[in-house]
Design an enzyme around this catalytic site. Structure first.
Site, short mmCIF file in Angstrom:
data_model
loop_
_atom_site.label_atom_id
_atom_site.label_comp_id
_atom_site.label_asym_id
_atom_site.label_seq_id
_atom_site.Cartn_x
_atom_site.Cartn_y
_atom_site.Cartn_z
N ARG A 188 0.84 -1.19 0.00
CA ARG A 188 0.00 0.00 0.00
C ARG A 188 0.88 1.25 0.00
NH1 ARG A 188 -3.21 -2.80 -1.67
NH2 ARG A 188 -5.31 -3.31 -0.91
N HIS B 129 -0.43 0.22 -10.06
CA HIS B 129 -1.18 -0.68 -9.19
C HIS B 129 -1.72 -1.88 -9.98
CE1 HIS B 129 -3.54 -0.69 -5.15
NE2 HIS B 129 -3.24 -1.92 -5.52
#
Length: 309
Positions: A224, A272
């Site tokens: 993250r 991502h």
């Protein structure tokens, strides 16, 4: 009894089709279309609007569309007693393992540098490292961490792992807790972050931690964006202590055009994509948990809310 899909910014059509194929007759609502909030007992979501679920008086389960659940747990407005589940899928684990392996190989063979040299029409060579001579440290030895460790081990790398609590992983020299973090970092020529995002792991990739890595270490963050203190990373790269980084996750996504990461020659960016959930691959476990909820049976892949994972 109905299921609600909430995924702002994502096209829910593939999820709806996969759910209908798996469970014909299932009543599905897609936020923000008009629907009866009292009917909804099960929600499938990714990055829902904060505070949304407190408006559903009969909600029992919130299921993440992916392996991560921080986008759910960080909502202070969650209903009390709601259960949260995550996705556990071999395809996600395999994709994450392939991503990390590709970034590791890119680094030790200098392929990122050669790409830049091609743009400059520059012909040069430099020495590369081989897997058997490379120590990789993996932070986080959960499902994904174990899969990545196994993939890297099969490709000849020396693997070290660190987790909050003691864990055993085949072919991995494991460390745990704050007392063993330094020894783990000393053996991490390439540091891979696969930790869950919790109050304890937020900002863990900072100058203090980087300083304890070997000089010239490389950082890969596929967990993250909130794990990383961005300024600290750039400072440690610019002063030569770190050789660079591969980043797949960011504090703000999409990464703003003015962000300095875009122009940094030693930071490799991907949007991502380390592992993307395939609805057709995971929908069976979601429907199974929906049925378990109806029958008041224990849910699969349920997280511990006090731990955050």
């Amino acid at each position: 009894m109905s299921m609600l899909i909430v995924c702002p910014g994502k096209d829910p059509e593939n999820w709806v089709k996969a759910l209908e194929n798996q469970h014909p007759g299932l009543n599905i609502y897609v936020y923000p279309e008009d629907h009866d909030k009292e009917e909804v007992e099960f929600a499938l979501t990714w990055n829902h609007p904060r505070g949304l679920f407190k408006n559903y008086p009969n909600l029992k389960v919130i299921a993440s569309m992916g392996a991560g659940v921080d986008h759910i747990t960080q909502d202070p407005g969650l209903p009390e007693d709601v259960k949260i589940t995550r996705i556990v899928d071999e395809m996600i684990s395999e994709d994450m393992s392939d991503y990390v392996l590709s970034q590791v190989m890119n680094h030790i063979r200098g392929l990122h540098e050669y790409t830049k040299m091609q743009q400059e029409k520059k012909w040069d060579r430099f020495q590369y490292k081989r897997p058997k001579d490379t120590k990789i440290g993996i932070m986080g030895l959960g499902v994904l961490g174990n899969a990545v460790a196994d993939k890297l081990n099969k490709n000849g790398f020396q693997i070290y792992g660190w987790s909050k609590t003691e864990k055993t992983c085949d072919n991995v020299t494991s460390f745990h807790g704050k007392d063993q973090l330094d020894e783990f970092l000393e053996n991490s020529e390439i540091l891979v972050c696969l930790l869950p995002l919790t109050k304890d792991t937020e900002n863990i990739l900072n100058a203090n931690l980087f300083d304890r890595l070997p000089e010239g270490a490389y950082v890969i963050n596929a967990a993250r964006g909130q794990h990383l203190v961005e300024h600290d990373l750039m400072e440690m790269i610019d002063n030569g202590h770190l050789s660079g980084a591969s980043l797949d996750v960011f504090r703000e996504e999409p990464l703003p055009e003015e962000h300095p990461f875009w122009e940094h020659s030693k930071i490799n960016i991907t949007p991502h994509i380390a592992s993307l959930t395939n609805p057709n691959s995971v929908v069976a476990q979601i429907v199974e948990n929906y049925e378990r909820m109806k029958e008041e049976e224990p849910l699969k892949n349920k997280i511990e809310l006090d731990k955050g994972y």
